[in-house]
Scaffold this motif. Structure first.
Motif, PDB file in Angstrom:
ATOM      1  N   GLY A  40      29.177  36.192  32.469  1.00  0.00           N
ATOM      2  CA  GLY A  40      29.481  35.138  31.520  1.00  0.00           C
ATOM      3  C   GLY A  40      30.835  35.294  30.857  1.00  0.00           C
ATOM      4  O   GLY A  40      31.413  34.331  30.349  1.00  0.00           O
ATOM      5  N   VAL A  41      31.339  36.512  30.836  1.00  0.00           N
ATOM      6  CA  VAL A  41      32.672  36.775  30.278  1.00  0.00           C
ATOM      7  C   VAL A  41      33.739  36.588  31.340  1.00  0.00           C
ATOM      8  O   VAL A  41      34.776  35.965  31.105  1.00  0.00           O
ATOM      9  CB  VAL A  41      32.733  38.211  29.708  1.00  0.00           C
ATOM     10  N   GLU A  42      33.479  37.144  32.513  1.00  0.00           N
ATOM     11  CA  GLU A  42      34.443  37.060  33.608  1.00  0.00           C
ATOM     12  C   GLU A  42      33.699  36.738  34.911  1.00  0.00           C
ATOM     13  O   GLU A  42      33.242  37.647  35.610  1.00  0.00           O
ATOM     14  CB  GLU A  42      35.250  38.345  33.733  1.00  0.00           C
ATOM     15  N   PRO A  43      33.552  35.460  35.225  1.00  0.00           N
ATOM     16  CA  PRO A  43      32.897  35.064  36.474  1.00  0.00           C
ATOM     17  C   PRO A  43      33.613  35.689  37.672  1.00  0.00           C
ATOM     18  O   PRO A  43      34.779  36.089  37.578  1.00  0.00           O
ATOM     19  CB  PRO A  43      33.037  33.539  36.474  1.00  0.00           C
ATOM     20  N   PRO A  44      32.922  35.788  38.812  1.00  0.00           N
ATOM     21  CA  PRO A  44      33.504  36.472  39.973  1.00  0.00           C
ATOM     22  C   PRO A  44      34.893  35.984  40.348  1.00  0.00           C
ATOM     23  O   PRO A  44      35.775  36.792  40.665  1.00  0.00           O
ATOM     24  CB  PRO A  44      32.481  36.166  41.082  1.00  0.00           C
ATOM     25  N   GLU A  45      35.112  34.666  40.296  1.00  0.00           N
ATOM     26  CA  GLU A  45      36.422  34.165  40.711  1.00  0.00           C
ATOM     27  C   GLU A  45      37.531  34.621  39.764  1.00  0.00           C
ATOM     28  O   GLU A  45      38.684  34.797  40.179  1.00  0.00           O
ATOM     29  CB  GLU A  45      36.404  32.632  40.807  1.00  0.00           C
ATOM     30  N   ARG A  46      37.191  34.834  38.491  1.00  0.00           N
ATOM     31  CA  ARG A  46      38.202  35.320  37.549  1.00  0.00           C
ATOM     32  C   ARG A  46      38.522  36.787  37.825  1.00  0.00           C
ATOM     33  O   ARG A  46      39.688  37.202  37.780  1.00  0.00           O
ATOM     34  CB  ARG A  46      37.717  35.146  36.105  1.00  0.00           C
ATOM     35  N   VAL A  47      37.503  37.584  38.095  1.00  0.00           N
ATOM     36  CA  VAL A  47      37.746  38.999  38.409  1.00  0.00           C
ATOM     37  C   VAL A  47      38.657  39.123  39.622  1.00  0.00           C
ATOM     38  O   VAL A  47      39.614  39.914  39.631  1.00  0.00           O
ATOM     39  CB  VAL A  47      36.412  39.736  38.647  1.00  0.00           C
ATOM     40  N   HIS A  48      38.383  38.320  40.645  1.00  0.00           N
ATOM     41  CA  HIS A  48      39.226  38.368  41.841  1.00  0.00           C
ATOM     42  C   HIS A  48      40.664  37.962  41.510  1.00  0.00           C
ATOM     43  O   HIS A  48      41.617  38.518  42.060  1.00  0.00           O
ATOM     44  CB  HIS A  48      38.642  37.474  42.934  1.00  0.00           C
ATOM     45  N   ALA A  49      40.820  36.987  40.626  1.00  0.00           N
ATOM     46  CA  ALA A  49      42.173  36.574  40.233  1.00  0.00           C
ATOM     47  C   ALA A  49      42.891  37.694  39.483  1.00  0.00           C
ATOM     48  O   ALA A  49      44.104  37.880  39.653  1.00  0.00           O
ATOM     49  CB  ALA A  49      42.107  35.318  39.365  1.00  0.00           C
ATOM     50  N   ASN A  51      47.178  49.119  43.801  1.00  0.00           N
ATOM     51  CA  ASN A  51      46.940  50.398  43.130  1.00  0.00           C
ATOM     52  C   ASN A  51      45.479  50.628  42.785  1.00  0.00           C
ATOM     53  O   ASN A  51      45.104  51.732  42.372  1.00  0.00           O
ATOM     54  CB  ASN A  51      47.761  50.479  41.838  1.00  0.00           C
ATOM     55  N   LEU A  52      44.619  49.590  42.938  1.00  0.00           N
ATOM     56  CA  LEU A  52      43.219  49.764  42.540  1.00  0.00           C
ATOM     57  C   LEU A  52      42.272  49.181  43.580  1.00  0.00           C
ATOM     58  O   LEU A  52      42.658  48.358  44.415  1.00  0.00           O
ATOM     59  CB  LEU A  52      42.964  49.154  41.160  1.00  0.00           C
ATOM     60  N   THR A  53      41.019  49.622  43.494  1.00  0.00           N
ATOM     61  CA  THR A  53      39.964  49.175  44.405  1.00  0.00           C
ATOM     62  C   THR A  53      38.824  48.593  43.584  1.00  0.00           C
ATOM     63  O   THR A  53      38.295  49.260  42.682  1.00  0.00           O
ATOM     64  CB  THR A  53      39.441  50.349  45.251  1.00  0.00           C
ATOM     65  N   LEU A  54      38.455  47.348  43.879  1.00  0.00           N
ATOM     66  CA  LEU A  54      37.324  46.707  43.221  1.00  0.00           C
ATOM     67  C   LEU A  54      36.081  46.971  44.060  1.00  0.00           C
ATOM     68  O   LEU A  54      36.021  46.610  45.237  1.00  0.00           O
ATOM     69  CB  LEU A  54      37.575  45.202  43.102  1.00  0.00           C
ATOM     70  N   LEU A  55      35.076  47.588  43.457  1.00  0.00           N
ATOM     71  CA  LEU A  55      33.843  47.949  44.155  1.00  0.00           C
ATOM     72  C   LEU A  55      32.743  46.960  43.780  1.00  0.00           C
ATOM     73  O   LEU A  55      32.359  46.864  42.613  1.00  0.00           O
ATOM     74  CB  LEU A  55      33.423  49.377  43.795  1.00  0.00           C
ATOM     75  N   LEU A  56      32.245  46.250  44.782  1.00  0.00           N
ATOM     76  CA  LEU A  56      31.229  45.220  44.579  1.00  0.00           C
ATOM     77  C   LEU A  56      29.968  45.618  45.327  1.00  0.00           C
ATOM     78  O   LEU A  56      29.813  45.339  46.515  1.00  0.00           O
ATOM     79  CB  LEU A  56      31.754  43.866  45.069  1.00  0.00           C
ATOM     80  N   ASN A  57      29.073  46.321  44.626  1.00  0.00           N
ATOM     81  CA  ASN A  57      27.852  46.845  45.250  1.00  0.00           C
ATOM     82  C   ASN A  57      28.209  47.661  46.495  1.00  0.00           C
ATOM     83  O   ASN A  57      27.606  47.495  47.565  1.00  0.00           O
ATOM     84  CB  ASN A  57      26.889  45.718  45.592  1.00  0.00           C
ATOM     85  N   ALA A  58      29.197  48.516  46.330  1.00  0.00           N
ATOM     86  CA  ALA A  58      29.717  49.273  47.473  1.00  0.00           C
ATOM     87  C   ALA A  58      30.055  50.696  47.058  1.00  0.00           C
ATOM     88  O   ALA A  58      30.328  50.981  45.888  1.00  0.00           O
ATOM     89  CB  ALA A  58      30.964  48.584  48.034  1.00  0.00           C
ATOM     90  N   TRP A  59      30.035  51.589  48.061  1.00  0.00           N
ATOM     91  CA  TRP A  59      30.380  52.992  47.876  1.00  0.00           C
ATOM     92  C   TRP A  59      31.833  53.238  48.297  1.00  0.00           C
ATOM     93  O   TRP A  59      32.347  52.577  49.188  1.00  0.00           O
ATOM     94  CB  TRP A  59      29.496  53.891  48.747  1.00  0.00           C
ATOM     95  N   HIS A  60      32.422  54.212  47.644  1.00  0.00           N
ATOM     96  CA  HIS A  60      33.728  54.713  48.091  1.00  0.00           C
ATOM     97  C   HIS A  60      33.716  56.225  47.889  1.00  0.00           C
ATOM     98  O   HIS A  60      33.323  56.707  46.827  1.00  0.00           O
ATOM     99  CB  HIS A  60      34.874  54.106  47.290  1.00  0.00           C
TER     100      HIS A  60
END
Length: 378
Positions: A222-231, A238-247
C-alpha cells in the motif's frame, strides 16, 4: 510478484487518513480553534490575572507550535501536513491549562508544563528524527572465523533528500560494510507517485556500495506498489531486488544464503510464500531472511531460518518512558516492535528504521531515534 492484497482498514490506517483529511481545513478555521482553546483554558481559572495568563500562554504555545510545524518543510526537515499535529498539540496544551485551573493550582506550574510539552514537540520534530545512529550487533555462525560486516537499513521512507538521508550515505561510506541489506519501504506514503521523490530515492540508493552486494526487498504494497518499487530500482546495477527468491553470498568461511520475501501483510499469503521459497532453499550455510514485516517470524524460526531482519514498525516512532511504543503496525502487536529477539533458535532484529510515517502522521520521533544496524557475523 504476487497480487496486491487489500486489507481492511486498521486503526492506524484510520488515524492516518483522518489526520490527512484535517489538513484540508482552512487556516482561518485552525486559527479559530486555537483561539477557542485559549479562551476555554482561561475560563477554568477563578482569578482574573491567572485566567488572563492562562489564556495568553495557551494561545502563544498553540500558535507557536503551529509555526514550528509549518516551518519544517520550509527548512527542508520534513514534508508532511501540519494541521492535525497542530490541533493535537493545542488540545494537549489546553487540557493541561484546564486541569491546573480546575484544581486551583499555581499558574506558574501550568505554564512550566506547557513549556515542557512544547519543548518535547520541538525535539520530536526538529531533533530526534535526524539523530540517525549505528546500532552494533554480533551474530555467531558455526564454523566462521573471518568476520564479515552486514549493514541492515530499514524504512527510509524518502520524501525529499534531507540531512538524514545525507547522513545515512555518509555512514555507509564510513562503516564500509561487506554486505548491505534493505528491508523495504523506499518511499513515504504521501509521496508514492511523486516524481521528485522517485528521483531522490534513486540518488540515495544508487550510492549504496558493498563488495559482497546490496540486497533489497519491497515494503508495504500500500505504500509502494510493485510497479513503484521496480521504478525505484530500475537500471541500478549496484543492488539486487529479491522477490521471493534466494541469493547466495560466498564468504571466506561459508555461504550466506539470503532469502528476500515479499510482504503482503496477509499472513496466510506470506506464510505460503515462505513455505514455497523454502522448497528451493540451498543446503548448508547461514540462512538469512529479509522480510519487511516481522509478522512471520514464528513460522520462519520453525522452518529453520537462522537469522531474520525486518522493519515496518519504526519501533513505534513515539515511545514513552516505562510505557514504550504507543502504536505498532505489526499484526502481532507489540510482540516484535523493536530490537533483537530470540525466536526458537532464530535471531530476529526489528529495525526502528530511518524515515517516518506518511499521510497526516506527525513527522516525529520521541525516545525512538532512527537507526541502521551493523552486524558482525563471526
Amino acid at each position: 510478484m504476487t497480487a496486491q492484497h487489500t486489507e481492511p482498514p486498521s486503526l492506524l490506517h484510520t488515524v492516518l487518513v483522518t489526520t490527512r483529511n484535517l489538513q484540508r481545513l482552512p487556516d482561518a478555521v485552525v486559527a479559530a480553534l486555537l483561539l477557542g482553546g485559549a479562551g476555554l483554558a482561561a475560563l477554568a481559572w477563578s482569578d482574573q490575572g491567572a485566567a488572563l495568563t492562562a489564556g495568553v500562554s495557551t494561545g502563544i504555545a498553540s500558535f507557536g507550535g503551529w509555526f514550528m510545524l509549518r516551518l519544517l518543510p520550509r527548512q527542508r526537515r520534513s514534508f508532511g501536513p501540519e494541521k492535525a499535529t497542530t490541533l493535537a498539540l493545542a488540545a494537549a496544551i489546553t487540557l493541561v491549562m484546564l486541569g491546573f485551573g480546575l484544581l486551583n493550582a499555581d499558574w506558574v506550574g501550568a505554564v512550566a508544563v506547557v513549556g515542557l510539552i512544547l519543548g518535547a514537540a520541538g525535539y520530536a520534530t526538529w531533533v530526534e528524527p535526524f539523530r540517525l545512529g549505528v546500532t552494533h550487533e554480533t551474530l555467531t555462525a558455526a564454523g566462521w572465523s573471518t568476520p564479515i560486516k552486514v549493514l541492515h537499513i530499514g524504512d527510509i521512507h524518502v520524501e525529499r533528500i534531507t540531512d538524514r538521508e545525507r547522513k545515512l550515505n555518509r555512514l555507509i561510506h564510513l562503516l564500509k560494510p561487506d554486505v548491505i541489506v534493505f528491508t523495504g519501504d523506499f518511499v513515504n506514503l504521501s509521496y508514492t507517485h511523486d516524481s521528485q521523490a522517485e528521483a531522490d530515492i534513486r540518488t540515495i540508493i544508487g550510492e549504496w556500495q558493498a563488495p559482497l552486494g546490496v540486497y533489497c526487498v519491497p515494503g508495504t504494497p500500500g505504500v509502494e506498489p510493485p510497479e513503484r518499487v521496480h521504478a525505484f530500482v530500475a537500471g541500478l546495477e549496484n543492488l539486487t531486488l529479491l522477490l521471493n527468491a534466494w541469493h547466495t553470498v560466498v564468504t571466506p568461511d561459508g555461504a550466506l544464503h539470503i532469502l528476500g520475501l515479499i510482504t503482503t501483510h496477509d499472513l496466510p499469503t506470506d506464510r505460503a510464500a515462505l513455505q514455497t521459497a523454502l522448497q528451493t532453499a540451498p543446503a548448508g550455510g547461514l540462512k538469512l531472511l529479509l522480510a519487511h514485516s516481522p509478522d512471520i517470524a514464528p513460522e520462519a524460526a520453525a522452518a529453520g531460518i537462522d537469522w531474520m531482519l525486518s522493519g515496518h514498525t519504526h519501533g513505534g516512532q513515539i515511545r514513552l518512558p516505562l510505557v514504550g511504543a504507543l502504536l505498532s503496525a505489526s499484526q502481532l502487536g507489540m510482540q516484535y516492535v523493536m530490537g533483537r529477539y530470540t525466536v526458537g533458535r532464530m535471531t530476529l532484529y526489528v529495525s526502528r528504521g530511518v524515515g517516518l510515517e506518511g499521510y497526516g502522521a506527525p513527522r516525529a520521533r520521541f525516545l525512538c531515534p532512527p537507526e541502521v544496524i551493523l552486524w558482525k557475523v563471526l
